[in-house]
Scaffold this motif. Structure first.
Motif, PDB file in Angstrom:
ATOM      1  N   THR B 185       0.831  -1.219   0.000  1.00  0.00           N
ATOM      2  CA  THR B 185       0.000   0.000   0.000  1.00  0.00           C
ATOM      3  C   THR B 185       0.862   1.265   0.000  1.00  0.00           C
ATOM      4  OG1 THR B 185      -0.115   0.024   2.407  1.00  0.00           O
ATOM      5  CG2 THR B 185      -1.878  -1.149   1.239  1.00  0.00           C
ATOM      6  N   GLU B 186       2.155   1.097   0.276  1.00  0.00           N
ATOM      7  CA  GLU B 186       3.069   2.250   0.297  1.00  0.00           C
ATOM      8  C   GLU B 186       4.232   1.988  -0.664  1.00  0.00           C
ATOM      9  OE1 GLU B 186       2.723   5.009   1.988  1.00  0.00           O
ATOM     10  OE2 GLU B 186       1.181   4.535   3.481  1.00  0.00           O
ATOM     11  N   THR B 205      -1.548  -1.773  -5.189  1.00  0.00           N
ATOM     12  CA  THR B 205      -1.813  -1.441  -3.782  1.00  0.00           C
ATOM     13  C   THR B 205      -2.939  -2.304  -3.200  1.00  0.00           C
ATOM     14  OG1 THR B 205      -3.211   0.347  -4.578  1.00  0.00           O
ATOM     15  CG2 THR B 205      -0.995   0.953  -3.898  1.00  0.00           C
TER      16      THR B 205
END
Lengths: 227, 488
Positions: B185-186, B205
């Motif tokens: 997600t990052e 993501t």
């Protein structure tokens, strides 16, 4: 008109004090022709430096047209030199990298003369000393006599009141000497200059109407009656 | 007249001008080469650090490694005895957290909340030891009559038929590789940012729990993996969706998996080994480091600067040489060149005493004469500058063209027992620690920046001015009476 009153110049050489000029009094009228003679180290060149505003006396006054050069600031003295006094040196003192015309132009630079006028006046001055065909020549491409003519043109291009010459024929042979003296005498007569010349040459000195002899800083003036 | 005179004088004194210009050129060229090589060293070091950290990471947060692992924690592999004639392959995977103790995933949020932190992302670094192969039973050969098959190593008892076991044995392959669980997600932080996806794609993501993997290109080549291949870790099959190539040095891991998958494999739910932190202001890294150390207890914070200190090898030596010897050599040569230029200009003025005296006698003001001298010195300086810049650029180009290889040894500090991978657990954080024991080869370049060229031009002007100041000062003090000197 020059008026020198009690001009003294002393300087030290090691521990010794040299009296280059010792209470010199002298008056030189406008248009005069004065020859200064004397032994080496007698003070001839020092006197010429005082007259030309190249050096200042230790005491006394050097008055040119009412202005005491000894009291002027360096800037004002520079202006006086650039406007009123022309110099001719024994070794010609031309800038070796500049042409005859450019060398003559250097005398007009401090007067702020525009480039075009400067070139024209320099060319005219060179023509007046017989070097109209040598404008673009470097000093190294000319004889000693020609180089001295360039130096004379440089001294006269700004139309000074006074022409000071320090042994102008000292580096020339006899033929060249007469040629240069003829040029200088002609210009003096034509332009009404005050002409002061230092020389070792007795032949030249003998012809001078006013002869200043300087020994050990003391000046003796000899005036010949006009023929 | 100024330019005519200037041009003619420089032409006439071209040898002297060349000496002055050459001296300045040498100094300026040295400054350019040393500056650009230093800059190249910096970039090489950055590359090394990036290979550990990834782009944009200013510091990492870890928990210090535990003392030597106890014997109970050693990996155990169990294989079943198979039926006679069953020589099918057996394999067993051990997935272990690499080197460090884990941090709770909540620590990531805690670190994120610190003042000066732009972003923080957790990652889990694992080491997988896979043992796979076949186990073949031996055959019992009975002496005399009758025969009986025996188990491996079995011996007949007294009265039993006599014989011996022949054949049988085991053929096992041990494969160790690293896995990095990345927070998909990052994507902007973490070690995967130091690699480029050269085939396929990176994680989406949304793929937090997907059974997908990104393989490092070197590992993929070795294992003949490509996009669409399947890798099995601890019995779970992952589809390779992309191949990543490290920008420089070694990759952070052989395989990248979504963080949750890695946590499940290692039985480390909600655990991370490393938190990658980006500060809001790169100038306040030390402040942020202090804040994290103070507010998140039991952690070790390692900044890029800390890491840079542990880089050794020829890169470090060359970097030290460039910054110390190179800098001082440049300064010494420059100072010498300035002095020589000044003295030569002053000497040239002395030789032209009568010339300048004559000009002053003709009415040239001191300022005009000084300007002429300074102008000549300035042109010499600029010539030296142009020559120096050309020389410097050529030198820098040569360094870049040759690209000498420098070795960067990472870490090498006190090592722990390390994991099964056998690497010493140096002071590094995250997957970078796997590279800690390794030597990275970095090609040295010498990039010349506009600033460097501007500095060179400035130095040339300064050189000209210094030389001009020497000569100008001398010229301004000349008396016009010097024009009457008979001996030059």
């Amino acid at each position: 008109m020059y008026e020198l009153r009690g001009v003294t110049k002393r300087y030290t050489r090691g521990k010794e004090t040299v009296h280059a000029l010792d209470g010199v009094d002298l008056t030189i009228a406008d248009g005069d022709r004065l020859v200064i003679q004397g032994p080496t180290g007698g003070g001839k060149s020092t006197l010429l430096q005082m007259l030309g505003g190249l050096d200042r006396p230790t005491s006394g006054e050097v008055v040119l047209d009412g202005t005491d050069l000894a009291r002027l600031s360096e800037t004002r003295l520079t202006t006086v030199r650039s406007e009123n006094i022309g110099f001719v040196f024994q070794s010609f003192n031309l800038i070796p990298t500049l042409t005859a015309q450019e060398n003559v132009e250097t005398a007009l630079v401090p007067l702020g003369v525009k480039v075009r006028e400067r070139r024209e006046r320099a060319a005219e001055a060179l023509r007046s000393v017989g070097l109209g065909e040598r404008l673009g020549h470097l000093p190294s491409e000319m004889s000693g006599g020609q180089q001295q003519r360039v130096a004379i043109a440089r001294a006269l291009v700004k139309q000074p009141k006074v022409l000071l010459a320090d042994e102008p024929t000292g580096n020339l042979d006899e033929g060249m000497r007469d040629e240069i003296m003829d040029v200088l005498d002609t210009l003096w007569k034509e332009r009404g200059l005050t002409f002061i010349m230092v020389t070792h040459d007795s032949a030249i000195a003998r012809k001078a109407p006013r002869l200043a002899t300087i020994r050990k800083g003391r000046l003796t003036l000899t005036e010949k009656a006009a023929p | 007249m100024f330019f005519t005179y200037l041009r003619r004088e420089l032409r006439r004194r071209r040898k002297a001008a060349l000496v002055v210009a050459s001296g300045l050129a040498l100094g300026i060229a040295l400054v350019i080469v040393v500056t650009s090589v230093s800059s190249g060293m910096g970039k090489a070091q950055d590359k090394v650090l990036q290979s550990l950290y990834g782009l944009g990471t200013d510091m990492t947060v870890t928990k210090a490694a535990a003392p030597a692992a106890s014997s109970s924690e050693r990996p155990r592999f169990q294989f079943d005895a198979r039926e006679d004639g069953d020589d099918s392959e057996q394999s067993s995977d051990r997935v272990m957290v690499q080197g460090f103790q884990t941090l709770a995933a909540s620590t990531v949020a805690k670190v994120s909340a610190q003042k000066g932190v732009q972003g923080a992302v957790g990652g889990l670094s694992l080491q997988v030891l896979k043992v796979s192969g076949q186990f073949t039973r031996g055959q019992f050969q009975q002496d005399g009559t009758g025969g009986q098959q025996g188990g491996p190593g079995g011996n007949g008892g007294s009265g039993a038929p006599q014989g011996e076991v022949q054949g049988g044995g085991a053929n096992f392959d041990v494969n160790s590789y690293s896995v990095y669980g990345t927070d998909v997600t990052e994507p902007a932080l973490g070690p995967l940012t130091s690699s480029k996806i050269t085939s396929g794609r990176t994680f989406r993501t949304t793929e937090t729990a997907a059974r997908v993997a990104v393989a490092d290109s070197a590992y993929a080549k070795e294992k003949k993996l490509k996009v669409g291949s399947t890798v099995t870790v601890k019995g779970v099959k992952y589809t390779v969706i992309g191949v990543a190539t490290a920008d420089s040095g070694d990759a952070a891991a052989n395989l990248y998996l979504p963080l949750k998958q890695a946590q499940t494999l290692a039985d480390a739910a909600d655990k991370v080994t490393t938190i990658y932190v980006q500060a809001t202001d790169s100038k306040k890294i030390d402040t942020v480091k202090s804040a994290i150390q103070k507010n998140v207890s039991g952690t070790t914070v390692t900044t890029s600067a800390d890491l840079a200190d542990t880089v050794s090898g020829s890169l470090s030596t060359a970097s030290s040489l460039a910054t110390s010897v190179g800098r001082w050599l440049s300064i010494a040569v420059l100072v010498a060149a300035f002095l020589v230029a000044g003295l030569l200009t002053s000497a040239a003025v002395s030789r032209r005493v009568r010339e300048f005296g004559t000009l002053k006698a003709l009415g040239w003001k001191s300022g005009r004469v000084t300007r002429q001298v300074v102008g000549e010195a300035m042109v010499n300086g600029l010539l030296g500058g142009a020559l120096g810049i050309a020389l410097g650029l050529a030198g820098a180009y040569a360094v870049t063209a040759v690209s000498p290889t420098l070795q960067a040894q990472l870490g090498g500090g006190s090592g722990g027992d390390g994991g099964p991978g056998g690497g010493p657990g140096g002071g590094f954080a995250g997957p970078g620690r796997q590279a800690a024991a390794k030597t990275l080869d970095v090609a040295l370049t010498a990039p010349v920046s506009v600033t460097t060229v501007a500095v060179a031009v400035g130095l040339a002007v300064a050189g000209g001015l210094i030389a001009g100041a020497f000569g100008g000062w001398r010229a301004s003090r000349l008396r016009p009476a010097d024009a009457l000197r008979r001996v030059e």
